[in-house]
Design an enzyme around this catalytic site. Structure first.
Site, short mmCIF file in Angstrom:
data_model
loop_
_atom_site.label_atom_id
_atom_site.label_comp_id
_atom_site.label_asym_id
_atom_site.label_seq_id
_atom_site.Cartn_x
_atom_site.Cartn_y
_atom_site.Cartn_z
N ASP A 5 -0.25 5.14 0.96
CA ASP A 5 -0.56 6.08 2.04
C ASP A 5 -0.70 5.35 3.38
O ASP A 5 -1.50 4.43 3.51
CB ASP A 5 -1.86 6.82 1.74
CG ASP A 5 -1.79 7.62 0.45
OD1 ASP A 5 -1.00 8.57 0.40
OD2 ASP A 5 -2.51 7.27 -0.51
N ASP B 37 0.87 -1.17 0.00
CA ASP B 37 0.00 0.00 0.00
C ASP B 37 0.91 1.23 0.00
O ASP B 37 2.12 1.12 0.28
CB ASP B 37 -0.89 -0.05 1.24
CG ASP B 37 -1.73 1.20 1.41
OD1 ASP B 37 -2.43 1.57 0.45
OD2 ASP B 37 -1.68 1.81 2.49
N ASP C 188 -1.53 -0.90 5.96
CA ASP C 188 -1.78 -0.31 7.28
C ASP C 188 -3.24 -0.35 7.71
O ASP C 188 -3.56 0.13 8.80
CB ASP C 188 -1.33 1.16 7.27
CG ASP C 188 -2.20 2.00 6.34
OD1 ASP C 188 -2.28 1.66 5.15
OD2 ASP C 188 -2.80 2.98 6.80
#
Length: 221
Positions: free
Chosen positions: A16, A14, A177
């Site tokens: 961001d 990922d 995240d």
């Protein structure tokens, strides 16, 4: 190498909240977009809990917070359009690379692993950020939230990446995240690894049941 990398040939990251903290620049663009429409700016602390499902959802959440109700489609369109204009002007002004990211990417790539980027951020903003941090050369494929017909938490971007390189999902790892990253990874048949420092709507990402958690991507290598 981390034990979760045993047998892994492809690692999907990922962006961001996993590789970069982009909230300061996202928040500045959200604030400017809402101010353009005569609404109060929500500020960085609120925006931090809204990131992760793509730019339109981010704007919808900001408008809902400002209005106390869901905004009509036309207002969402206008606000999103203004957001894209502002964010395109300064996508890397205050965005920062998380500790351990560069070391992890360099080591994994040197070890012969295929690295791909799978983010819900609009595709147009991926290259400027990767080039700003001199990371573009590490990734063999980059997919944004509008690259395919579906985005995370749908598994399509991950299954697409695995099929593109003819690698079994059992030999792939998703690193992210948020619960959306973990859900996409599980649905695609990938192993999943979470970092706890990013954006997960105020919830601990460990509660999403990843196969592993590392405090820093440096622990991968």
């Amino acid at each position: 190498m981390h034990s979760l990398l045993d047998g892994i040939r492809l690692v999907a990251f990922d962006l961001d909240g996993t590789l970069v903290d982009s909230v300061p620049d996202l928040a500045a663009a959200v604030d400017a977009a809402l101010c353009d429409l005569g609404m109060p700016a929500p500020g960085e602390s609120r925006v931090r809990d809204w990131v992760g499902n793509g730019s339109m959802v981010l704007i919808e959440r900001a408008l809902r917070d400002a209005l106390g109700r869901d905004a009509d489609p036309e207002r969402c369109r206008q606000a999103h359009e203004r957001f894209l204009v502002h964010y395109a002007q300064r996508p890397c002004n205050a965005t920062r690379l998380y500790p351990g990211v560069r070391e992890a990417l360099e080591t994994l790539r040197s070890a012969g692993m295929i690295l791909v980027l799978v983010t819900n951020k609009p595709e147009a903003f991926i290259a400027p950020i990767l080039e700003h941090f001199e990371l573009a050369g590490h990734f063999s494929l980059c997919l944004g939230g509008n690259s395919l017909v579906r985005r995370k938490p749908d598994p399509l971007p991950l299954t697409h990446a695995a099929e593109h390189f003819s690698i079994s999902p059992a030999n792939c790892l998703m690193v992210g995240d948020s619960r959306h990253d973990m859900a996409a990874g599980r649905a695609a048949g990938f192993r999943t690894l979470a970092v706890p420092y990013g954006y997960n709507h105020g919830e601990p990402v460990a509660a999403s049941g990843p196969d592993g958690v590392v405090e820093s991507l440096r622990e991968l290598v």
